[in-house]
Design an enzyme around this catalytic site. Sequence first.
Site, PDB file in Angstrom:
ATOM      1  N   TYR A   1       1.465 -17.273 -19.029  1.00  0.00           N
ATOM      2  CA  TYR A   1       2.058 -15.938 -19.256  1.00  0.00           C
ATOM      3  C   TYR A   1       2.346 -15.702 -20.742  1.00  0.00           C
ATOM      4  CZ  TYR A   1       4.786 -11.708 -18.679  1.00  0.00           C
ATOM      5  OH  TYR A   1       5.236 -10.408 -18.779  1.00  0.00           O
TER       6      TYR A   1
ATOM      7  N   GLY B   1       6.718   0.438 -11.843  1.00  0.00           N
ATOM      8  CA  GLY B   1       7.407  -0.085 -13.018  1.00  0.00           C
ATOM      9  C   GLY B   1       7.152   0.611 -14.333  1.00  0.00           C
TER      10      GLY B   1
ATOM     11  N   ARG C   1      -4.430  -0.965  -8.276  1.00  0.00           N
ATOM     12  CA  ARG C   1      -5.117  -1.248  -7.006  1.00  0.00           C
ATOM     13  C   ARG C   1      -4.610  -0.364  -5.868  1.00  0.00           C
ATOM     14  NH1 ARG C   1      -3.635  -7.420  -7.115  1.00  0.00           N
ATOM     15  NH2 ARG C   1      -1.754  -6.286  -7.694  1.00  0.00           N
TER      16      ARG C   1
ATOM     17  N   ASP D   1      -9.344  -2.850  -9.429  1.00  0.00           N
ATOM     18  CA  ASP D   1      -8.740  -4.176  -9.588  1.00  0.00           C
ATOM     19  C   ASP D   1      -9.216  -4.736 -10.933  1.00  0.00           C
ATOM     20  OD1 ASP D   1      -7.991  -6.811  -9.605  1.00  0.00           O
ATOM     21  OD2 ASP D   1      -8.673  -7.230  -7.560  1.00  0.00           O
TER      22      ASP D   1
ATOM     23  N   GLY E   1       4.424   1.033 -16.090  1.00  0.00           N
ATOM     24  CA  GLY E   1       3.251   1.927 -16.105  1.00  0.00           C
ATOM     25  C   GLY E   1       3.591   3.285 -15.512  1.00  0.00           C
TER      26      GLY E   1
HETATM   27  N1  NAP Z   1       9.395  -6.375 -15.860  1.00  0.00           N
HETATM   28  C1  NAP Z   1       9.588  -7.233 -16.854  1.00  0.00           C
HETATM   29  O1  NAP Z   1      10.650  -7.900 -16.917  1.00  0.00           O
HETATM   30  C2  NAP Z   1       8.549  -7.361 -17.949  1.00  0.00           C
HETATM   31  C3  NAP Z   1       8.934  -7.966 -19.161  1.00  0.00           C
HETATM   32  C4  NAP Z   1       7.996  -8.081 -20.173  1.00  0.00           C
HETATM   33  C5  NAP Z   1       6.712  -7.610 -20.008  1.00  0.00           C
HETATM   34  N2  NAP Z   1       6.357  -7.036 -18.836  1.00  0.00           N
HETATM   35  C6  NAP Z   1       4.963  -6.564 -18.701  1.00  0.00           C
HETATM   36  O2  NAP Z   1       4.961  -5.201 -18.346  1.00  0.00           O
HETATM   37  C7  NAP Z   1       3.734  -4.884 -17.671  1.00  0.00           C
HETATM   38  C8  NAP Z   1       4.061  -4.059 -16.439  1.00  0.00           C
HETATM   39  O3  NAP Z   1       4.848  -4.829 -15.544  1.00  0.00           O
HETATM   40  P1  NAP Z   1       6.031  -4.194 -14.671  1.00  0.00           P
HETATM   41  O4  NAP Z   1       7.273  -4.859 -15.064  1.00  0.00           O
HETATM   42  O5  NAP Z   1       5.965  -2.724 -14.682  1.00  0.00           O
HETATM   43  O6  NAP Z   1       5.621  -4.798 -13.238  1.00  0.00           O
HETATM   44  P2  NAP Z   1       5.305  -4.070 -11.843  1.00  0.00           P
HETATM   45  O7  NAP Z   1       6.379  -3.092 -11.500  1.00  0.00           O
HETATM   46  O8  NAP Z   1       5.027  -5.172 -10.886  1.00  0.00           O
HETATM   47  O9  NAP Z   1       3.963  -3.249 -12.150  1.00  0.00           O
HETATM   48  C9  NAP Z   1       2.759  -3.940 -12.419  1.00  0.00           C
HETATM   49  C10 NAP Z   1       1.588  -2.960 -12.370  1.00  0.00           C
HETATM   50  O10 NAP Z   1       0.387  -3.693 -12.644  1.00  0.00           O
HETATM   51  C11 NAP Z   1      -0.570  -3.370 -11.628  1.00  0.00           C
HETATM   52  N3  NAP Z   1      -1.477  -4.490 -11.390  1.00  0.00           N
HETATM   53  C12 NAP Z   1      -1.160  -5.772 -11.056  1.00  0.00           C
HETATM   54  N4  NAP Z   1      -2.276  -6.482 -10.844  1.00  0.00           N
HETATM   55  C13 NAP Z   1      -3.329  -5.636 -11.037  1.00  0.00           C
HETATM   56  C14 NAP Z   1      -4.739  -5.776 -10.955  1.00  0.00           C
HETATM   57  N5  NAP Z   1      -5.320  -6.942 -10.597  1.00  0.00           N
HETATM   58  N6  NAP Z   1      -5.519  -4.705 -11.233  1.00  0.00           N
HETATM   59  C15 NAP Z   1      -4.960  -3.521 -11.579  1.00  0.00           C
HETATM   60  N7  NAP Z   1      -3.633  -3.313 -11.665  1.00  0.00           N
HETATM   61  C16 NAP Z   1      -2.828  -4.366 -11.392  1.00  0.00           C
HETATM   62  C17 NAP Z   1       0.286  -3.058 -10.392  1.00  0.00           C
HETATM   63  O11 NAP Z   1      -0.432  -2.183  -9.509  1.00  0.00           O
HETATM   64  P3  NAP Z   1      -1.141  -2.585  -8.135  1.00  0.00           P
HETATM   65  O12 NAP Z   1      -0.348  -3.688  -7.505  1.00  0.00           O
HETATM   66  O13 NAP Z   1      -1.127  -1.289  -7.364  1.00  0.00           O
HETATM   67  O14 NAP Z   1      -2.518  -3.001  -8.545  1.00  0.00           O
HETATM   68  C18 NAP Z   1       1.445  -2.307 -11.008  1.00  0.00           C
HETATM   69  O15 NAP Z   1       1.116  -0.949 -11.176  1.00  0.00           O
HETATM   70  C19 NAP Z   1       3.058  -6.225 -17.376  1.00  0.00           C
HETATM   71  O16 NAP Z   1       1.999  -6.425 -18.286  1.00  0.00           O
HETATM   72  C20 NAP Z   1       4.164  -7.245 -17.588  1.00  0.00           C
HETATM   73  O17 NAP Z   1       3.654  -8.503 -17.991  1.00  0.00           O
HETATM   74  C21 NAP Z   1       7.244  -6.887 -17.791  1.00  0.00           C
END
Ligand code: NAP
Length: 272
Positions: A156, A16, A37, A63, A18
């Site tokens: 959240y 995503g 992770r 983690d 990141g």
């Molecule tokens: N997508 C949206 O609609 C949205 C909107 C607003 C804000 N955000 C924020 O954007 C950020 C990134 O989210 P995303 O949308 O890119 O979601 P995503 O595609 O699910 O990616 C989340 C990332 O966080 C990592 N992660 C999750 N739990 C973890 C842990 N315990 N330790 C280390 N790494 C961990 C995951 O890697 P692993 O599973 O490999 O650990 C993955 O790389 C988040 O903070 C989210 O709250 C997202």
Amino acid sequence: MIYKGKWALVTGASAGIGEAFARSLAARGANLILTARRGERLKRLAEELKEKYGVETLAIEADLSQPDAPDKIAADIAAAGGQVDLLINNAGYGLPGRYEQSSWAIHRDFIELMVTSYAHLVRIFLPGMQARRYGRIINVASLAGLTPSAAGHTMYGASKAFLISFSQALAAENADTGVNVCALCPGFTYSEFHDVNKMRDVVNRLPDYMFMKAAPVVEGALIAVEARRPIYVPGRWNKFVAWLMRALPRSWAAALVARQSHRFRSGDAPNV
Ligand SMILES: NC(=O)c1ccc[n+]([C@@H]2O[C@H](COP(=O)([O-])OP(=O)(O)OC[C@H]3O[C@@H](n4cnc5c(N)ncnc54)[C@H](OP(=O)(O)O)[C@@H]3O)[C@@H](O)[C@H]2O)c1
């Protein structure tokens, strides 16, 4: 925005937003430290970006819901002779449902990842940035941190509101240190986020204009942090929502969110 020779630590780099940060920073010449992770994914991405852009890369499997993870990441970076010039605090997930539906262990891990690990990583790397008089910190918050909370997903919005407030204070404290701090507040963004929290079917019913791709979210965030904007909301729709939430009396904004929230929030916990 050329980061040649700088080192960027990106948390949650395996997917995503990141992953999009990692790609964008590598394209601008930054050396990368990628953590999450899923180590295999990180290694593949690190290899790909090293080959494509000729940057140095380091993949660290960790983690961040474990309290000692930030110190271990810092030790791995020091052992590799690296440093952190850009910190992209991004790892995260959503936790649907009412507060009492999840155990304390689940909430504790959530707070550790979404709040404590962000603050801890800043505490570790900020002094080095200040000493070198160069640093960029992006804390990935959310539009949810700027809107009143509704029922469901209790922690959240609270965790994201913390990050926004935290970033504002850090930005003010570092106004003349060479360290720029920005809270990135995306709205709905295409990523694995809604698959992980099992909300995909619910949010699939939302119109496309409410969603952004990760790449423009990241591009805007990098411009914002260079421009020393402490809070950045990407995209026209998200900006409109943020403006509306500021313009309306708080009780009206809360009522509006409460009425709309069934479209994107679950009052039940599908993943616990
Ligand atoms: N997508 C949206 O609609 C949205 C909107 C607003 C804000 N955000 C924020 O954007 C950020 C990134 O989210 P995303 O949308 O890119 O979601 P995503 O595609 O699910 O990616 C989340 C990332 O966080 C990592 N992660 C999750 N739990 C973890 C842990 N315990 N330790 C280390 N790494 C961990 C995951 O890697 P692993 O599973 O490999 O650990 C993955 O790389 C988040 O903070 C989210 O709250 C997202």
